[in-house]
Design a protein around this motif. Structure first.
Motif, PDB file in Angstrom:
ATOM      1  N   SER A 113       0.852  -1.177   0.000  1.00  0.00           N
ATOM      2  CA  SER A 113       0.000   0.000   0.000  1.00  0.00           C
ATOM      3  C   SER A 113       0.893   1.235   0.000  1.00  0.00           C
ATOM      4  O   SER A 113       1.999   1.216   0.545  1.00  0.00           O
ATOM      5  CB  SER A 113      -0.945   0.020   1.207  1.00  0.00           C
ATOM      6  OG  SER A 113      -0.215   0.172   2.402  1.00  0.00           O
ATOM      7  N   PHE A 146       0.260   5.383   0.618  1.00  0.00           N
ATOM      8  CA  PHE A 146      -0.667   6.444   0.975  1.00  0.00           C
ATOM      9  C   PHE A 146       0.071   7.771   0.842  1.00  0.00           C
ATOM     10  O   PHE A 146       1.071   7.999   1.507  1.00  0.00           O
ATOM     11  CB  PHE A 146      -1.157   6.259   2.418  1.00  0.00           C
ATOM     12  CG  PHE A 146      -2.449   6.966   2.711  1.00  0.00           C
ATOM     13  CD1 PHE A 146      -2.570   8.339   2.573  1.00  0.00           C
ATOM     14  CD2 PHE A 146      -3.550   6.252   3.122  1.00  0.00           C
ATOM     15  CE1 PHE A 146      -3.761   8.985   2.843  1.00  0.00           C
ATOM     16  CE2 PHE A 146      -4.748   6.884   3.392  1.00  0.00           C
ATOM     17  CZ  PHE A 146      -4.856   8.252   3.248  1.00  0.00           C
ATOM     18  N   PRO A 164      -5.632  13.776   2.744  1.00  0.00           N
ATOM     19  CA  PRO A 164      -5.371  12.623   1.876  1.00  0.00           C
ATOM     20  C   PRO A 164      -5.344  13.045   0.407  1.00  0.00           C
ATOM     21  O   PRO A 164      -6.135  13.884  -0.021  1.00  0.00           O
ATOM     22  CB  PRO A 164      -6.551  11.700   2.152  1.00  0.00           C
ATOM     23  CG  PRO A 164      -7.643  12.602   2.624  1.00  0.00           C
ATOM     24  CD  PRO A 164      -6.956  13.725   3.339  1.00  0.00           C
ATOM     25  N   VAL A 166      -4.319   6.852  -2.511  1.00  0.00           N
ATOM     26  CA  VAL A 166      -3.946   5.580  -1.899  1.00  0.00           C
ATOM     27  C   VAL A 166      -3.962   4.517  -2.993  1.00  0.00           C
ATOM     28  O   VAL A 166      -4.914   4.440  -3.760  1.00  0.00           O
ATOM     29  CB  VAL A 166      -4.931   5.151  -0.784  1.00  0.00           C
ATOM     30  CG1 VAL A 166      -4.516   3.810  -0.194  1.00  0.00           C
ATOM     31  CG2 VAL A 166      -5.051   6.206   0.282  1.00  0.00           C
ATOM     32  N   PRO A 171      -4.970  10.330   7.820  1.00  0.00           N
ATOM     33  CA  PRO A 171      -4.023   9.535   7.034  1.00  0.00           C
ATOM     34  C   PRO A 171      -2.870   9.078   7.941  1.00  0.00           C
ATOM     35  O   PRO A 171      -2.676   9.607   9.033  1.00  0.00           O
ATOM     36  CB  PRO A 171      -3.544  10.497   5.957  1.00  0.00           C
ATOM     37  CG  PRO A 171      -4.590  11.549   5.873  1.00  0.00           C
ATOM     38  CD  PRO A 171      -5.133  11.667   7.270  1.00  0.00           C
TER      39      PRO A 171
END
Length: 141
Positions: free
Chosen positions: A76, A78, A86, A89, A135
């Motif tokens: 992942s 981010f 944010p 992602v 986040p």
């Protein structure tokens, strides 16, 4: 510390700090243990550049039953602004032969989700998450 459970993995934290000008940049490795045996690893890297902070996680583990072993791999990434907003992602999971990838792009009024598995792609628009969540880098602060 080890937690023994079929559903809970205990992580032995072995942190190392990456050399960088930013105090937020980190490089951490973890061991994953299940039922008293090492079953995998996890790696987290946090980097800050310009007005963006990127938190990247990669995890790989194997679980077995009798003579069969199943390998699980996920990554992942981010991306958030330095102020904790944010931006994007991307999550990739590989449980079999065909990986599944999902990308979430945060806009002013919604989130665009693009999911891909093999040659199939699906796009969806979702509402923004409700207030009260952060986040990864903002949560760490």
């Amino acid at each position: 510390m080890k937690i023994r459970s079929l559903l809970v993995c205990a992580l032995l934290i072995l942190p190392t700090i990456a050399s960088s000008a930013s105090a937020q940049d980190t490089d951490r490795w973890y061991e994953i243990w299940m039922a008293g045996s090492r079953s995998g690893w996890s790696h987290e890297v946090v980097t800050a550049e310009d007005d963006r902070i990127t938190t990247r996680n990669e995890m790989q583990m194997s679980v077995g039953r009798a003579d069969q072993a199943v390998s699980i791999r996920s990554t992942s990434e981010f991306i958030e602004s330095a102020s904790g907003e944010p931006i994007e992602v991307t999550i990739t999971q590989k449980l079999g032969d065909t990986p599944i990838e999902a990308t979430y792009v945060f806009g002013d009024s919604d989130v665009r989700l693009t999911s891909t598995q093999g040659d199939k792609t699906q796009e969806t628009t979702l509402p923004l998450p409700e207030d009260g969540w952060l986040p990864p880098a903002a949560a760490s602060r």
